[in-house]
Design a protein around this motif. Structure first.
Motif, PDB file in Angstrom:
ATOM      1  N   ARG A 108       4.079  90.928  20.453  1.00  0.00           N
ATOM      2  CA  ARG A 108       5.467  90.875  20.005  1.00  0.00           C
ATOM      3  C   ARG A 108       6.217  92.136  20.426  1.00  0.00           C
ATOM      4  NH1 ARG A 108       8.522  88.361  16.064  1.00  0.00           N
ATOM      5  NH2 ARG A 108      10.074  89.720  15.113  1.00  0.00           N
ATOM      6  N   GLU A 109       5.550  93.292  20.286  1.00  0.00           N
ATOM      7  CA  GLU A 109       6.197  94.542  20.690  1.00  0.00           C
ATOM      8  C   GLU A 109       6.486  94.527  22.182  1.00  0.00           C
ATOM      9  OE1 GLU A 109       7.425  96.968  18.804  1.00  0.00           O
ATOM     10  OE2 GLU A 109       6.856  95.622  17.159  1.00  0.00           O
ATOM     11  N   GLU A 110       5.498  94.028  22.926  1.00  0.00           N
ATOM     12  CA  GLU A 110       5.719  93.951  24.370  1.00  0.00           C
ATOM     13  C   GLU A 110       6.899  93.062  24.704  1.00  0.00           C
ATOM     14  OE1 GLU A 110       2.158  92.615  26.175  1.00  0.00           O
ATOM     15  OE2 GLU A 110       1.021  94.400  25.556  1.00  0.00           O
ATOM     16  N   ARG A 111       6.922  91.923  24.074  1.00  0.00           N
ATOM     17  CA  ARG A 111       8.023  90.981  24.298  1.00  0.00           C
ATOM     18  C   ARG A 111       9.361  91.609  23.963  1.00  0.00           C
ATOM     19  NH1 ARG A 111       5.580  85.740  23.786  1.00  0.00           N
ATOM     20  NH2 ARG A 111       4.261  85.747  25.628  1.00  0.00           N
ATOM     21  N   LYS A 112       9.369  92.379  22.862  1.00  0.00           N
ATOM     22  CA  LYS A 112      10.615  93.020  22.470  1.00  0.00           C
ATOM     23  C   LYS A 112      11.086  93.985  23.549  1.00  0.00           C
ATOM     24  CE  LYS A 112      10.229  94.606  18.120  1.00  0.00           C
ATOM     25  NZ  LYS A 112      10.275  94.935  16.757  1.00  0.00           N
ATOM     26  N   LYS A 113      10.128  94.740  24.056  1.00  0.00           N
ATOM     27  CA  LYS A 113      10.488  95.692  25.114  1.00  0.00           C
ATOM     28  C   LYS A 113      11.049  94.965  26.321  1.00  0.00           C
ATOM     29  CE  LYS A 113       7.543  99.612  24.061  1.00  0.00           C
ATOM     30  NZ  LYS A 113       6.180  99.332  23.599  1.00  0.00           N
ATOM     31  N   GLU A 114      10.354  93.869  26.665  1.00  0.00           N
ATOM     32  CA  GLU A 114      10.841  93.088  27.807  1.00  0.00           C
ATOM     33  C   GLU A 114      12.246  92.582  27.556  1.00  0.00           C
ATOM     34  OE1 GLU A 114       8.121  89.941  28.499  1.00  0.00           O
ATOM     35  OE2 GLU A 114       6.464  91.340  28.824  1.00  0.00           O
ATOM     36  N   PHE A 115      12.478  92.131  26.360  1.00  0.00           N
ATOM     37  CA  PHE A 115      13.791  91.581  26.039  1.00  0.00           C
ATOM     38  C   PHE A 115      14.860  92.662  26.112  1.00  0.00           C
ATOM     39  CE2 PHE A 115      17.141  90.266  23.139  1.00  0.00           C
ATOM     40  CZ  PHE A 115      17.398  89.004  23.638  1.00  0.00           C
ATOM     41  N   ILE A 116      14.514  93.846  25.617  1.00  0.00           N
ATOM     42  CA  ILE A 116      15.493  94.934  25.659  1.00  0.00           C
ATOM     43  C   ILE A 116      15.789  95.310  27.105  1.00  0.00           C
ATOM     44  CG2 ILE A 116      15.822  97.371  25.114  1.00  0.00           C
ATOM     45  CD1 ILE A 116      14.293  96.812  22.529  1.00  0.00           C
ATOM     46  N   ALA A 117      14.714  95.337  27.897  1.00  0.00           N
ATOM     47  CA  ALA A 117      14.922  95.666  29.311  1.00  0.00           C
ATOM     48  C   ALA A 117      15.824  94.638  29.974  1.00  0.00           C
ATOM     49  CB  ALA A 117      13.564  95.722  30.022  1.00  0.00           C
ATOM     50  N   MET A 118      15.575  93.360  29.647  1.00  0.00           N
ATOM     51  CA  MET A 118      16.394  92.306  30.222  1.00  0.00           C
ATOM     52  C   MET A 118      17.834  92.453  29.790  1.00  0.00           C
ATOM     53  SD  MET A 118      15.926  88.276  29.656  1.00  0.00           S
ATOM     54  CE  MET A 118      17.127  88.219  28.366  1.00  0.00           C
ATOM     55  N   TRP A 119      18.005  92.728  28.521  1.00  0.00           N
ATOM     56  CA  TRP A 119      19.347  92.898  27.961  1.00  0.00           C
ATOM     57  C   TRP A 119      20.091  94.023  28.672  1.00  0.00           C
ATOM     58  CZ3 TRP A 119      22.118  90.430  24.128  1.00  0.00           C
ATOM     59  CH2 TRP A 119      23.243  91.114  23.661  1.00  0.00           C
ATOM     60  N   GLU A 120      19.382  95.150  28.812  1.00  0.00           N
ATOM     61  CA  GLU A 120      20.048  96.294  29.414  1.00  0.00           C
ATOM     62  C   GLU A 120      20.355  96.057  30.875  1.00  0.00           C
ATOM     63  OE1 GLU A 120      17.526  99.513  28.458  1.00  0.00           O
ATOM     64  OE2 GLU A 120      18.461  99.838  26.496  1.00  0.00           O
ATOM     65  N   LYS A 121      19.480  95.272  31.510  1.00  0.00           N
ATOM     66  CA  LYS A 121      19.761  94.946  32.902  1.00  0.00           C
ATOM     67  C   LYS A 121      21.042  94.123  32.996  1.00  0.00           C
ATOM     68  CE  LYS A 121      17.647  92.326  36.271  1.00  0.00           C
ATOM     69  NZ  LYS A 121      16.547  91.376  36.426  1.00  0.00           N
ATOM     70  N   GLU A 122      21.198  93.246  32.031  1.00  0.00           N
ATOM     71  CA  GLU A 122      22.353  92.357  32.100  1.00  0.00           C
ATOM     72  C   GLU A 122      23.638  93.013  31.621  1.00  0.00           C
ATOM     73  OE1 GLU A 122      23.199  87.695  31.284  1.00  0.00           O
ATOM     74  OE2 GLU A 122      21.222  88.579  31.079  1.00  0.00           O
ATOM     75  N   TYR A 123      23.549  93.707  30.472  1.00  0.00           N
ATOM     76  CA  TYR A 123      24.780  94.212  29.860  1.00  0.00           C
ATOM     77  C   TYR A 123      24.921  95.721  29.948  1.00  0.00           C
ATOM     78  CZ  TYR A 123      24.882  89.582  27.857  1.00  0.00           C
ATOM     79  OH  TYR A 123      24.897  88.239  27.692  1.00  0.00           O
ATOM     80  N   GLY A 124      23.969  96.403  30.474  1.00  0.00           N
ATOM     81  CA  GLY A 124      24.069  97.859  30.530  1.00  0.00           C
ATOM     82  C   GLY A 124      23.549  98.501  29.257  1.00  0.00           C
ATOM     83  N   LYS A 125      23.368  99.784  29.332  1.00  0.00           N
ATOM     84  CA  LYS A 125      22.774 100.488  28.204  1.00  0.00           C
ATOM     85  C   LYS A 125      23.762 100.588  27.038  1.00  0.00           C
ATOM     86  CE  LYS A 125      19.123 103.653  29.641  1.00  0.00           C
ATOM     87  NZ  LYS A 125      18.039 102.968  28.999  1.00  0.00           N
ATOM     88  N   GLU A 126      23.201 100.599  25.863  1.00  0.00           N
ATOM     89  CA  GLU A 126      24.047 100.746  24.670  1.00  0.00           C
ATOM     90  C   GLU A 126      24.529 102.176  24.586  1.00  0.00           C
ATOM     91  OE1 GLU A 126      23.765 100.013  19.878  1.00  0.00           O
ATOM     92  OE2 GLU A 126      22.014 100.591  21.068  1.00  0.00           O
ATOM     93  N   GLU A 127      25.836 102.321  24.302  1.00  0.00           N
ATOM     94  CA  GLU A 127      26.346 103.692  24.174  1.00  0.00           C
ATOM     95  C   GLU A 127      25.817 104.302  22.888  1.00  0.00           C
ATOM     96  OE1 GLU A 127      30.593 103.504  24.220  1.00  0.00           O
ATOM     97  OE2 GLU A 127      30.522 101.767  25.542  1.00  0.00           O
ATOM     98  N   LYS A 128      25.556 105.595  22.987  1.00  0.00           N
ATOM     99  CA  LYS A 128      25.135 106.315  21.768  1.00  0.00           C
ATOM    100  C   LYS A 128      26.374 106.552  20.922  1.00  0.00           C
ATOM    101  CE  LYS A 128      20.778 107.099  21.465  1.00  0.00           C
ATOM    102  NZ  LYS A 128      20.224 106.040  20.655  1.00  0.00           N
ATOM    103  N   LYS A 129      26.387 105.918  19.782  1.00  0.00           N
ATOM    104  CA  LYS A 129      27.531 106.149  18.887  1.00  0.00           C
ATOM    105  C   LYS A 129      27.170 107.232  17.901  1.00  0.00           C
ATOM    106  CE  LYS A 129      29.624 101.639  18.998  1.00  0.00           C
ATOM    107  NZ  LYS A 129      29.265 100.326  18.494  1.00  0.00           N
TER     108      LYS A 129
END
Lengths: 118, 583, 337, 145
Positions: free
Chosen positions: D120-141
């Motif tokens: 599950r942790e691995e999958r989460k990492k993959e998902f975050i990587a996919m997300w960031e690839k698509e939408y860019g990194k989240e800004e540090k607020k």
């Protein structure tokens, strides 16, 4: 409803189901009527703890039935005869009371007739 | 190890308890015994709160029935609830229910009755909301609040009974009959019993409570909980006989019986039909009770408990088998697939209708004949007989819908009598619902009733039954070209179908005002003035004071402080001098 | 903290105790004054601590206030001796003698020194100041008091103790204001009888001993130190319950003496004072609860290298007294069954 | 969502279809035997078909309104509901907890299923990587509040 329909014909003389007889018991009889006698003794009824509403003229049969019940406690169907006797007596009693009711009704009608004629 | 599950243990304990009770019952009824055990808990102001236990044939017999039915139901729920994760919680809730019911049965004291009574309300609430979805939450709240009305009446009875110095109502029944306070008490008791037994103004909760799991419905909402009100009135009966309000109760319960019978004909939910038939039978018990035949009411209560629990258990099997479907429009022809269950269902249905020599026949026929023997007006008489016909009517309609027609849900199906655990428990109750009528008839009537009627009135029961059965057959019969009877009389049908709009009138319509008022109160008092005057306002004032005070404290000028003390002393000195001079 | 470590302080604490006994058991006003003076002079060395600058300030302030009060006391008892016979009452004399005694014990209108000095004292000194140092002035007060004046003072004490403590963040000041509030109860009890006062005083000193020891052991001086997450939950809980007991919440033993005082007040028709006293202890309870409530809620401070715990020996003692404080009233009912 | 106006909008034919379906469900509630219901459904279909050719939108809308009204007036008091659908008896009886609940398990609880959570942790990492690839990194607020 049987009761109320049965007494419906007596409404015109203002007679209801639970009324007591108002006429002299001897009226209209050629022979002498005796009051009914209570066969069960009071102390027996008390010792058998029969509730007051059951201490009527059939209470001696009821006592028999109670004794039978006490003797054959789990097999109560063995007391069928005693029960039948008791219920038969109650039935006769009921018929008697109905006859008294009818007599009362007729006497009242007769009284009305006499008064109306006079 | 599977044998010693909580279900099996509870079943065993309750079953043995029931056997013990039947033994003691026969001993008590033979010797006409009554035992009262008392334990004084607290005594204040010459009033003592006692925990008392009353054992006579009535309480023992009722306990025997309750524990028998509950043991069987628990055994049944081992299979019915087998995939339930919290089975332990469920069984413990049921056991708590049985416990508080028994507490209610054996207590001749209004405080300990309240203990059982409130326990019943609480546990039945927990059981109704057992499936935690919106429907059951609503139903549970409706149940709990309707019963709460009765609880409040019992509480008021407690406070009224304080006038007598003790809460053992049992001792006052004979002597205080004509007392004004006792009249108030009995009115409240009647109201409480009407809520618990779902009589007319309060009857909307009983069909709603069918959101509970089916074993619960079998135990709680058919045989025990709802009869608690009847039982309470049976206990209070000698007090109530000549009261005016008891006549009102006769009318209301007769109407309940009639209303429930009609609504059952329009209902399509399997469990709700049975619930409405329960309601109808409760009306029958209440009305015969209010005519002054408590032992007949008790007799019908017991036999009804047997066959109604059985009916619910059969319905549970069907629901279980049909994947939680309760709507009888989806069912049909199931007698081809589950013959044994249908056997039980038919037996209990016939017992309900009063087919001769089943359990219901003895009690119901006796009740109806005693009704015919009594002095009554025509309206009540009509209600009794029409309701008897209606019982036959909806029973036949149910039978037709369930068993005769074609299966109506899916085109591919496989239904079978899968479960011998359920069947065993159902057969136990089936035996009882065949036998219990005559057994009880022999054993509890030490003083038999004499019936003497004209032939047609004697046969009236059979006439209305046959008529009802025929109508029930006709009603469920549907051809292609048949008119829709429902649509033709749409307004009347909805009126009858929704229990004379009683849920709308007594709950949804009523509680709007209370909720609205509560919201006003919340807005104006809780979050308004009382906040200003007690919570926030007080803190604000105190804060201002403490700021004001800190101004003096926090200057921290020691010189001024000491100087002011000296000044005070000098001030006093001056006055003292004046005083001393004046001496 | 414990002075048995230090022979000098042991000597002074001995004198402190005995000076109080001298003052309350002497049969002349001059003897009382002597006892008070010795008491003052023996408490100052106890206060002083060469490591702490605040303590020497506190000792100086203490000396000044007490000596002014003593001077006044001496002056007025001499005046009284000149002007009046024995056992004669006079409003002015009694008010003046009472004023100086009130100043000595730190009662309301003359209490301004009290929270200041408390800030410079260790918890044990605080405990002595709040409990033992009150004995002799109150006993002397009971010999010769002006009732109307005292009633006024009692109400003032109650209100000032309640209001002053509301926005305190220093636990020592808070305890000082709580002691001012409790002083009103004590003075009202001394108006009824001496036994009642002893009863109240014993309970009160037991309760604040728990508080002071506990604060000492946890080294707590300010409210925000309570927000440490390192403090064990159970310690916080026992602090809460002891606070509630000190404030006088019914099931705990702190309620018991207050209850009895209320009862006597009712018998003597002092309804208004009772009302003021009860209402002020409500405010007291409010800020006690506020402290503990926030200490339960705001666990945001986390100290890395500190583990806060009780020393074992103390812990047993403290637990025992806490148990008396929490369960005392409940358990004592079993004696009367 | 007041600024998305097109979500609730249906075409006329969609509305008619919806009405027809609800009518059929209502008929199903009234006529519980299948063959009877089929007969009635055919009759109902005929009523709809009769007006299918109406071209005038004003008339069509009027007809739709009439149909809705008739349906409302003839609604069955106890509509036939499937148990697991909304309004049914067993609706939401078995609650499926959402996926993120698993993330809030206690580490000790998680340790009971080590393999699943590792994946599950691995999958989460993959998902975050996919997300960031698509939408860019989240800004540090600024997380301070």
């Amino acid at each position: 409803m049987g009761q109320s329909m049965g007494s419906f014909g007596a409404r015109n003389v203002d007679l209801y189901m639970n009324d007591n007889p108002t006429f002299d018991p001897q009226t209209g009889f050629s022979f002498e009527r005796k009051p009914r006698e209570m066969k069960a003794r009071e102390e027996d009824l008390i010792s058998a703890r029969i509730p007051p509403q059951f201490r009527d003229y059939c209470a001696h049969y009821l006592l028999d039935y109670q004794v039978c019940r006490y003797k054959n406690m789990p097999m109560l169907y063995k007391c069928a005869h005693e029960k039948h006797d008791y219920l038969n007596c109650e039935h006769q009693d009921y018929v008697l009371r109905m006859k008294e009711f009818e007599r009362e009704r007729r006497l009242r009608l007769r009284e009305q007739r006499i008064v109306g004629a006079a | 190890m599977q044998k010693f599950s909580i279900c099996f243990i509870s079943f065993f304990v309750l079953f043995s308890f029931s056997m013990i009770n039947i033994f003691f019952f026969s001993y008590f009824v033979m010797n006409n015994l009554v035992y009262i055990l008392e334990w004084e808990l607290i005594s204040f102001s010459s009033m003592s709160i006692v925990m008392s236990i009353l054992l006579d044939w009535m309480s023992l017999l009722f306990m025997m029935f309750v524990s028998l039915i509950s043991s069987v139901v628990i055994f049944y729920s081992k299979s019915y609830m087998s995939s339930e994760l919290n089975l332990n919680r469920f069984i413990i809730l049921v056991l708590l229910f049985v416990f508080s019911m028994i507490l209610l049965i054996i207590s001749p004291n209004i405080i300990s009755i309240l203990l059982g009574w409130d326990g019943l309300g609480l546990v039945s609430y927990c059981l109704v909301i057992y499936y935690q979805n919106i429907k059951s939450y609503n139903a549970g709240m409706l149940t709990a609040l309707s019963n709460r009305v009765g609880d409040v009446f019992i509480l008021m009875v407690i406070s009224w009974m304080m006038n007598y110095g003790s809460w053992n109502y049992f001792f006052y029944l004979d002597f205080m009959v004509n007392d004004y306070m006792m009249m108030m008490i009995s009115v409240m008791i009647i109201m409480a019993a009407m809520t618990k037994s779902a009589q007319i103004p309060f009857s909307s909760w009983l069909p709603a409570a069918m959101a509970a799991p089916t074993p619960v419905s079998a135990l709680v909402h058919s045989s025990t909980l709802v009869t608690a009100g009847v039982y309470l009135l049976i206990r209070f009966n000698s007090l109530l006989i000549d009261m005016f309000f008891f006549k009102v109760l006769l009318l209301l319960s007769g109407l309940t019986m009639f209303m429930a019978g009609i609504s059952a004909n329009y209902e399509f939910d399997l469990k709700k039909i049975i619930a409405l038939s329960t309601l109808s039978q409760l009306g029958l018990m209440m009305s015969i009770l209010s005519m002054g035949f408590p032992d007949l009411a008790f007799f019908h209560l017991l036999t009804h408990a047997m066959f109604k629990a059985l009916l619910f258990m059969c319905a549970g099997v069907i629901i279980h088998m049909m994947n939680d479907i309760q709507d009888i429009r989806f069912m049909g022809g199931i007698s081809n697939f589950i013959p044994l269950t249908c056997l039980c269902l038919n037996v209990s249905n016939m017992a309900l209708c009063g087919i001769p020599f089943l359990a219901g026949f003895y009690s119901k026929d006796l009740i109806l004949e005693m009704v015919s023997m009594s002095n009554l007006n025509f309206f009540i008489f009509l209600l009794y007989y029409v309701s008897t016909g209606l019982t036959m009517f909806y029973s036949f309609r149910l039978t037709m819908y369930l068993m005769i027609n074609d299966f109506n849900l899916l085109s591919v199906y496989n239904l079978y009598d899968e479960d011998y655990v359920m069947l065993k428990s159902m057969f136990t109750l089936m035996m009882m619902s065949v036998l219990s009528g005559s057994m009880l008839m022999w054993s509890i009537f030490s003083y038999p009733y004499m019936i003497y009627l004209p032939l047609n009135i004697k046969l009236m029961v059979i006439y209305v039954s046959i008529l009802g059965a025929f109508l029930g057959y006709l009603m469920s019969n549907m051809n292609i070209y048949s008119m829709n009877k429902y649509l033709k009389s749409y307004n009347l049908s909805s009126f009858l179908c929704l229990m004379w709009f009683m849920p709308n009138l007594s709950t949804y319509g009523l509680n709007f005002y209370f909720l609205n008022y509560g919201q006003l109160m919340l807005k104006n008092i809780d979050m308004g003035w009382s906040e200003f005057y007690s919570g926030q306002g007080l803190v604000l004032i105190l804060k201002n004071y403490t700021v004001f005070y800190s101004f003096f404290q926090m200057n921290n000028n020691f010189k001024i402080y000491l100087f002011s003390f000296v000044l005070w002393v000098c001030f006093l000195m001056m006055f003292m001098m004046i005083y001393l001079n004046s001496l | 903290m414990f002075y048995f470590m230090n022979s000098n302080k042991m000597f002074f604490i001995f004198i402190l105790f005995f000076s109080t006994l001298i003052s309350i058991s002497s049969n002349s006003w001059l003897g009382c004054w002597i006892g008070l003076e010795i008491n003052l002079l023996s408490f100052i060395p106890l206060i002083s601590n060469s490591n702490n600058l605040l303590s020497s300030e506190a000792s100086l302030k203490y000396f000044l206030t007490q000596s002014i009060a003593s001077i006044n006391f001496l002056f007025f008892i001499l005046l009284k001796m000149i002007f009046m016979k024995n056992f004669e009452m006079n409003n002015f004399f009694s008010i003046m003698i009472n004023s100086s005694l009130l100043m000595k014990m730190g009662s309301a209108p003359f209490h301004f020194w009290f929270p200041n000095i408390v800030e410079g004292l260790s918890w044990f000194n605080n405990f002595i100041l709040m409990s033992w140092q009150k004995i002799s002035p109150i006993i002397l007060l009971s010999y010769y008091f002006n009732k109307n004046f005292l009633i006024l003072i009692i109400m003032l004490n109650a209100i000032i103790g309640a209001i002053g403590g509301l926005n305190q963040t220093s636990l020592r000041k808070l305890m000082a204001f709580s002691s001012i509030n409790n002083l009103s109860w004590m003075m009202s009890s001394i108006m009824i009888s001496e036994n009642l006062w002893i009863f109240y005083f014993l309970f009160y000193s037991m309760l604040i001993s728990i508080m002071c020891f506990m604060f000492y052991m946890l080294n707590l001086f300010f409210i925000n130190q309570l927000f440490f997450i390192n403090i064990n939950y159970l310690i916080k809980l026992s602090l809460l319950i002891n606070f509630l007991s000190l404030g006088g919440l019914p099931p705990f033993i702190g309620f018991f003496p207050k209850w009895i005082i209320i009862n006597f007040f009712m018998n003597n028709n002092f309804y208004f004072i009772t009302f003021i006293l009860i209402m002020s202890s409500l405010i007291l309870l409010f800020f006690y609860i506020r402290i503990i409530y926030s200490s339960f809620m705001f666990n945001y401070l986390k100290l890395k290298w500190i583990k806060i715990y009780f020393k074992n020996k103390m812990f047993i003692l403290l637990n025992f007294i806490s148990m008396v404080s929490i369960l005392g009233m409940i358990l004592s009912t079993f004696f009367f069954l | 969502m007041a600024n998305v106006p097109f979500l609730g909008l249906k075409t006329h034919s969609q509305k008619v279809c919806s009405l027809f379906k609800r009518t059929l469900r209502n008929l199903e509630a009234f006529y519980d035997r299948r063959n009877v219901y089929r007969y009635q459904a055919v009759l109902m279909r005929e009523r709809f078909d009769k007006n299918a050719q109406v071209k005038d939108m004003r008339v069509a809308t009027q007809l739709l309104k009439q149909g809705e009204e008739e349906l409302f007036l003839q609604q069955h008091s106890i509509p036939r509901k499937f148990p697991l659908s909304p309004g049914g008896v067993a609706y939401e009886r078995v609650v499926q907890s959402p996926d993120w609940v698993l993330d809030y398990w206690h580490p000790l609880e998680k340790a009971q299923y080590p393999e699943y959570f590792k994946r599950r942790e691995e999958r989460k990492k993959e998902f975050i990587a996919m997300w960031e690839k698509e939408y860019g990194k989240e800004e540090k607020k600024d997380q301070h509040h």
